[in-house]
Design an enzyme around this catalytic site. Sequence first.
Site, PDB file in Angstrom:
ATOM      1  N   HIS A  39      -7.029  -6.830   6.364  1.00 50.18           N
ATOM      2  CA  HIS A  39      -5.884  -6.059   6.860  1.00 50.18           C
ATOM      3  C   HIS A  39      -4.666  -6.261   5.969  1.00 50.18           C
ATOM      4  CE1 HIS A  39      -2.615  -5.525  10.093  1.00 50.18           C
ATOM      5  NE2 HIS A  39      -3.150  -4.313   9.926  1.00 50.18           N
ATOM      6  N   GLU A  66      -7.454  -2.881   3.645  1.00 47.68           N
ATOM      7  CA  GLU A  66      -6.701  -1.857   4.358  1.00 47.68           C
ATOM      8  C   GLU A  66      -5.270  -1.861   3.844  1.00 47.68           C
ATOM      9  OE1 GLU A  66      -4.054  -0.633   7.876  1.00 47.68           O
ATOM     10  OE2 GLU A  66      -4.116  -2.481   6.690  1.00 47.68           O
ATOM     11  N   HIS A  81       4.092  -1.407   4.932  1.00 44.31           N
ATOM     12  CA  HIS A  81       3.795  -1.168   6.340  1.00 44.31           C
ATOM     13  C   HIS A  81       4.970  -0.604   7.114  1.00 44.31           C
ATOM     14  CE1 HIS A  81       3.508  -2.271  10.637  1.00 44.31           C
ATOM     15  NE2 HIS A  81       2.249  -1.904  10.488  1.00 44.31           N
TER      16      HIS A  81
END
Length: 289
Positions: A39, A66, A81
């Site tokens: 992640h 990811e 993000h």
Amino acid sequence: MHARVVAAAAATVLGTAVLPSPASDARAGDMGAPTVIAHRGASAYAPENTLASIDKAAQLGFTWVENDVQRTKDGELVVIHDDSLQRTTDVEQVFPDRAPWKVKDFTAAEIARLDAGSWYSPAYAGTRVPTLKDYMCQVEHNHEKLLLEIKNPELYPGIEQQTVKLLGNEGWLDPKHLGRLIVQSFSADSIRTVHELRPAITTAYLGSPTVAQLGQYAPFTDLVNPSYGSLSPTYVSAVHAVKGPHDKPLGVFAWTVNDAATARRVAGYGVDGIITNKPDVVREALASH
């Protein structure tokens, strides 16, 4: 490429499983443990969404990573993000008068000046926010596979078209690379757009539609990727019972699982993938499951 992850159990646990093409009708639950996806890269061990984080994932032996994609003021796709630069860079120090420091309000050149590593550890001082183009080059260099999230698409009209174009320019839309790529979003409209632009791309919807709603998503998404806390064996089975746009059962990747007990429990539900900040912890848990 179909999103159901299939490989021998040992290969899958090592994070080396391959997503088969849409022509494949095999299921992860039939043949092996869930694939482990790092992640934001191996974000427990390196600053998230940086080249260092995907390098760390590769060093740990994981091929699936990811990331999150947003867009600068002057139209550059970057990997970060939050919609603000504040948490993961030194933007407050470099541009003190530009609050609230939104990604969309800064040019690519301005963002390239920022330190995206010191917040995590002095060892990563000088790490930069990567452009998506540079990120894709590093993924290719590392022989990795990518779960790409289009983040906050409502802030960036046309980001789906731009992302698909960049992927094509970087050679990621040929048959070889399509087997290493999934595009996901919390926005159903965004994923529908990606599917319409390039139906061969495997897509994933981030969320937990009700069982009754699954048929509404099936025409344009190959996976339903919920938070692990919303999952149950019954729900996973219900998702698997619905066929997606490539006429194959929908897949399930659960996020974000960072401890062994949760990893073993979620794997027991029959999920196809587990997204985690600590891929090594999940790998070890699945190996002993």
